[in-house]
Design a protein around this motif. Structure first.
Motif, PDB file in Angstrom:
ATOM      1  N   SER A  33       0.850  -1.193   0.000  1.00 27.01           N
ATOM      2  CA  SER A  33       0.000   0.000   0.000  1.00 27.01           C
ATOM      3  C   SER A  33       0.880   1.235   0.000  1.00 27.01           C
ATOM      4  O   SER A  33       1.844   1.311   0.755  1.00 27.01           O
ATOM      5  CB  SER A  33      -0.892   0.047   1.237  1.00 27.01           C
ATOM      6  N   LEU A  34       0.520   2.172  -0.848  1.00 32.67           N
ATOM      7  CA  LEU A  34       1.245   3.445  -0.916  1.00 32.67           C
ATOM      8  C   LEU A  34       0.321   4.526  -0.376  1.00 32.67           C
ATOM      9  O   LEU A  34      -0.713   4.830  -0.962  1.00 32.67           O
ATOM     10  CB  LEU A  34       1.626   3.720  -2.372  1.00 32.67           C
ATOM     11  N   LEU A  35       0.709   5.061   0.777  1.00 32.16           N
ATOM     12  CA  LEU A  35      -0.114   6.063   1.448  1.00 32.16           C
ATOM     13  C   LEU A  35       0.534   7.436   1.351  1.00 32.16           C
ATOM     14  O   LEU A  35       1.710   7.553   1.019  1.00 32.16           O
ATOM     15  CB  LEU A  35      -0.254   5.696   2.926  1.00 32.16           C
ATOM     16  N   GLY A  36      -0.222   8.449   1.688  1.00 33.98           N
ATOM     17  CA  GLY A  36       0.313   9.809   1.697  1.00 33.98           C
ATOM     18  C   GLY A  36      -0.829  10.784   1.536  1.00 33.98           C
ATOM     19  O   GLY A  36      -1.920  10.403   1.117  1.00 33.98           O
ATOM     20  N   ARG A  37      -0.540  12.032   1.887  1.00 31.24           N
ATOM     21  CA  ARG A  37      -1.576  13.057   1.736  1.00 31.24           C
ATOM     22  C   ARG A  37      -1.799  13.360   0.265  1.00 31.24           C
ATOM     23  O   ARG A  37      -0.943  13.085  -0.568  1.00 31.24           O
ATOM     24  CB  ARG A  37      -1.141  14.339   2.437  1.00 31.24           C
ATOM     25  N   MET A 189       0.590  -2.839  -6.277  1.00 34.87           N
ATOM     26  CA  MET A 189       0.910  -1.597  -5.595  1.00 34.87           C
ATOM     27  C   MET A 189      -0.356  -0.762  -5.580  1.00 34.87           C
ATOM     28  O   MET A 189      -0.860  -0.368  -6.625  1.00 34.87           O
ATOM     29  CB  MET A 189       2.027  -0.873  -6.318  1.00 34.87           C
ATOM     30  N   LEU A 190      -0.863  -0.556  -4.373  1.00 35.68           N
ATOM     31  CA  LEU A 190      -2.180   0.036  -4.198  1.00 35.68           C
ATOM     32  C   LEU A 190      -2.057   1.407  -3.557  1.00 35.68           C
ATOM     33  O   LEU A 190      -1.541   1.534  -2.451  1.00 35.68           O
ATOM     34  CB  LEU A 190      -2.983  -0.903  -3.276  1.00 35.68           C
ATOM     35  N   ALA A 198      -5.851   0.069   3.600  1.00 38.11           N
ATOM     36  CA  ALA A 198      -4.436  -0.046   3.243  1.00 38.11           C
ATOM     37  C   ALA A 198      -3.733  -1.025   4.189  1.00 38.11           C
ATOM     38  O   ALA A 198      -2.929  -1.845   3.763  1.00 38.11           O
ATOM     39  CB  ALA A 198      -3.775   1.322   3.291  1.00 38.11           C
ATOM     40  N   LEU A 199      -4.069  -0.938   5.469  1.00 36.74           N
ATOM     41  CA  LEU A 199      -3.411  -1.799   6.457  1.00 36.74           C
ATOM     42  C   LEU A 199      -3.893  -3.232   6.349  1.00 36.74           C
ATOM     43  O   LEU A 199      -3.147  -4.177   6.568  1.00 36.74           O
ATOM     44  CB  LEU A 199      -3.667  -1.275   7.877  1.00 36.74           C
ATOM     45  N   LYS A 200      -5.151  -3.398   5.985  1.00 36.78           N
ATOM     46  CA  LYS A 200      -5.753  -4.730   5.968  1.00 36.78           C
ATOM     47  C   LYS A 200      -5.247  -5.583   4.800  1.00 36.78           C
ATOM     48  O   LYS A 200      -5.025  -6.776   4.957  1.00 36.78           O
ATOM     49  CB  LYS A 200      -7.274  -4.567   5.858  1.00 36.78           C
ATOM     50  N   LEU A 206       4.034   1.750   2.407  1.00 40.04           N
ATOM     51  CA  LEU A 206       4.960   2.845   2.108  1.00 40.04           C
ATOM     52  C   LEU A 206       4.212   4.149   2.333  1.00 40.04           C
ATOM     53  O   LEU A 206       3.031   4.244   2.006  1.00 40.04           O
ATOM     54  CB  LEU A 206       5.402   2.797   0.643  1.00 40.04           C
ATOM     55  N   VAL A 207       4.892   5.130   2.870  1.00 35.15           N
ATOM     56  CA  VAL A 207       4.270   6.448   3.026  1.00 35.15           C
ATOM     57  C   VAL A 207       5.098   7.459   2.243  1.00 35.15           C
ATOM     58  O   VAL A 207       6.328   7.468   2.339  1.00 35.15           O
ATOM     59  CB  VAL A 207       4.182   6.870   4.506  1.00 35.15           C
ATOM     60  N   MET A 208       4.400   8.266   1.461  1.00 33.91           N
ATOM     61  CA  MET A 208       5.075   9.261   0.654  1.00 33.91           C
ATOM     62  C   MET A 208       4.770  10.648   1.196  1.00 33.91           C
ATOM     63  O   MET A 208       3.643  10.938   1.613  1.00 33.91           O
ATOM     64  CB  MET A 208       4.548   9.128  -0.773  1.00 33.91           C
TER      65      MET A 208
END
Ligand SMILES: Nc1ncnc2c1ncn2[C@@H]1O[C@H](COP(=O)(O)OP(=O)(O)O)[C@@H](O)[C@H]1O
Ligand SMILES: [Mg+2]
Length: 236
Positions: A33-37, A189-190, A198-200, A206-208
């Protein structure tokens, strides 16, 4: 060797410098999972991987083969599928025709997905197989886009915010589907805005932030890192 290896990837829109040297690797069959604001550069990273935004420097290798600088269709052919944020269906073709457009012979070793399998996951698409895709709901168009990309038998599938604007029930279905895709050995890559999802689904998160990766770890690591969530994810 990793399936995907990105090193020092930079990308610009005109004079705006958006990606500032991204390094990452993805193992075969892993869901990341690719997270970020909003505005942190997640979509740009996917587009740079796909050659839709040409990387200004750095390398993107799939199975050791360099993809940076190649054209998008060629990158697809090498085994990367892409589901953009905006749902890309052919509105004047039927659901069945949209799916047929995606079918390709798989590279050696990859799972061959079939249209029937897609209908098995999404009976709703089967019921509507003869209806023009332009008449589908947003959620149905999203599923259709993911299914069509899978029919190209990618080794790695990039999906940009698939659950955005979907009803909770459909979100569940899409999530189960993504988990199944992973179980079949396809890496995913989500990009996902909803932290719980995202966590599940992910093995790795990854956090951007501002065009760089600022965190990499397991979902559990992120749960244990409130400062990362506060600094890079939560809306102030
Ligand atoms: N086509 C474009 N032209 C110029 N700037 C853009 C374009 N698309 C995105 N940007 C800028 O690039 C930055 C990263 O955007 P994006 O990758 O879409 O972020 P995210 O997907 O994380 O919300 C933002 O500052 C955004 O305004
Ligand atoms: Mg985006």
């Amino acid at each position: 060797m990793s399936l995907l290896e990105i090193k020092g990837l930079h990308a610009h829109y005109g004079k705006s410098h958006i990606l500032h040297g991204v390094d990452l690797d993805i193992e075969d069959g892993t869901i990341v999972s690719l997270l970020g604001r909003n505005g942190s550069g997640r979509s740009t990273l996917l587009k740079a991987m796909m050659g839709l935004v040409p990387p200004t420097s750095g390398s993107v290798q799939l199975n050791g083969e360099e993809l940076a600088g190649k054209r998008s269709f060629d990158i697809c052919r090498h085994g990367i599928g892409y589901v953009p944020e905006e749902r890309l269906v052919f509105p004047n073709l039927t659901v069945g025709e949209n799916l047929a457009m995606g079918v390709q012979t798989p590279p050696p070793g990859a799972h061959q997905w079939s249209v029937e399998e897609m209908y098995g996951y999404f009976p709703r698409l089967k019921e509507r197989r003869d209806i023009n895709a332009g008449y589908l709901s947003g959620g149905e168009q999203q599923m259709l886009t993911i299914c069509r990309s899978l029919l190209g038998n990618p080794r790695l599938l990039l999906i940009d915010e698939p659950t955005e604007g979907l009803a909770p029930r459909i979100v569940e279905v899409v999530m189960e589907f993504i988990l199944d895709i992973g179980k079949r050995g396809v890496a995913v890559m989500l990009v996902e805005q909803k932290l719980t999802i995202a966590l599940k689904v992910a093995r790795e998160v990854l956090v951007m932030g501002h065009g760089e990766l600022v965190f990499r770890g397991t979902p559990d690591d992120l749960v244990q890192a409130p400062e990362i969530r506060r600094n890079w994810l939560e809306v102030a």
